[in-house]
Design a protein around this motif. Structure first.
Motif, short mmCIF file in Angstrom:
data_model
loop_
_atom_site.label_atom_id
_atom_site.label_comp_id
_atom_site.label_asym_id
_atom_site.label_seq_id
_atom_site.Cartn_x
_atom_site.Cartn_y
_atom_site.Cartn_z
N ASP A 59 -64.99 -118.92 -34.53
CA ASP A 59 -63.95 -118.51 -35.46
C ASP A 59 -63.34 -119.79 -36.01
OD1 ASP A 59 -64.11 -115.69 -34.68
OD2 ASP A 59 -63.16 -116.35 -32.82
N ARG A 70 -73.17 -118.31 -36.98
CA ARG A 70 -72.15 -117.57 -37.72
C ARG A 70 -70.77 -118.16 -37.48
NH1 ARG A 70 -70.88 -112.33 -39.49
NH2 ARG A 70 -68.79 -111.69 -38.88
N SER A 72 -66.70 -116.95 -38.29
CA SER A 72 -65.83 -115.86 -38.71
C SER A 72 -64.42 -116.39 -38.96
CB SER A 72 -65.75 -114.78 -37.62
OG SER A 72 -67.02 -114.26 -37.35
N GLU A 97 -60.22 -114.79 -39.94
CA GLU A 97 -59.34 -113.63 -40.07
C GLU A 97 -58.05 -114.13 -40.71
OE1 GLU A 97 -56.92 -110.91 -36.89
OE2 GLU A 97 -59.01 -111.37 -36.42
N GLU A 135 -65.62 -108.70 -44.52
CA GLU A 135 -66.36 -107.70 -43.75
C GLU A 135 -65.49 -106.56 -43.25
OE1 GLU A 135 -69.78 -110.67 -41.97
OE2 GLU A 135 -67.99 -110.30 -40.75
N GLY A 153 -66.77 -113.25 -42.66
CA GLY A 153 -67.87 -113.85 -41.93
C GLY A 153 -68.77 -114.64 -42.86
#
Length: 176
Positions: free
Chosen positions: A87, A121, A123, A125, A145, A165
Motif C-alpha cells: 500500500d 501490485r 494499492s 486508499e 477499484e 490499485g
C-alpha cells in the motif's frame, strides 16, 4: 536506500527530521484526511522515525521527501507479508503543494517498487472528499477499484473510502 528524481530526494527519515515531520503533520489541512490528529508532537515524530527499521520488511515505512535539503513531506509504503504487494500513502506540507512534488515523489517510489523490488501490485486508499489525492492516483495510472460509502469513522464523522490499485504490468505499459 536513496531515490532521486528531477527535483527531489526520497530517503529514510533521520532523527534530525523530527521537527519538520511534526510541523507539517500538525497542519490541520495536511491532517484533514489522515488518521492522525493535530498537533502532531515532535516526540511522536521522533519515536516514529526511531521505530522504522528495514523498508523491505513487511509493514509501514515512511520515507522523507527532501527538496534541496528540506523535508517537505513523506511517502509511506506498507509492504505486505508476501513481499509482492504494498500500500502507498503520502503527505506534503501545504507550502509545497500544487507544484507536482507529490506526483514526482510517488512516481519515483512506484518505479522503485515495481522495478527494483519486483512488486506485483501497489494499492492506495483515500478519503472520498480528497479530490486532489484521487486525481494524483489517477494521473499515475491507478485504477479506482472501489468506493466504500461511510466506511471509516474518523475525527467524529463517517467518511467514504476510495480504493485504488496499480499492477506492475499496467505501470510498465504506461511508461512505454
Amino acid at each position: 536506500m536513496i531515490l532521486t528524481s528531477a527535483r527531489l530526494t526520497i530517503r529514510p527519515f533521520r532523527a534530525e527530521d523530527a521537527q519538520s515531520l511534526a510541523d507539517y503533520r500538525s497542519d490541520p489541512d495536511v491532517a484533514r484526511y489522515q488518521d492522525w490528529g493535530t498537533p502532531f508532537p515532535v516526540e511522536t515524530a521522533a519515536r516514529m522515525i526511531a521505530e522504522m527499521t528495514d523498508p523491505a520488511e513487511p509493514g509501514w515505512f515512511q520515507y522523507a521527501i527532501d527538496r534541496d535539503g528540506t523535508v517537505i513531506g513523506d511517502v509511506g509504503v506498507n509492504t505486505h507479508e508476501n513481499l509482492m504487494q504494498a500500500d502507498i500513502g503520502y503527505a506534503l506540507a501545504p507550502a509545497h503543494q500544487g507544484h507536482g512534488y507529490a506526483t514526482e515523489a510517488v512516481q519515483r517510489m512506484l518505479e522503485h517498487l515495481f522495478t527494483d523490488r519486483g512488486l506485483h501490485r501497489v494499492s492506495a486508499e483515500c478519503d472520498g472528499r480528497n479530490e486532489r489525492s484521487a486525481k494524483l492516483l489517477a494521473r499515475l495510472g491507478f485504477r479506482q477499484e472501489g468506493h466504500r460509502v461511510e466506511h471509516t469513522w474518523i475525527k467524529g464523522e463517517w467518511t467514504d473510502d476510495l480504493l485504488f490499485g496499480l499492477l506492475a504490468a499496467d505501470f510498465r505499459t504506461a511508461r512505454q
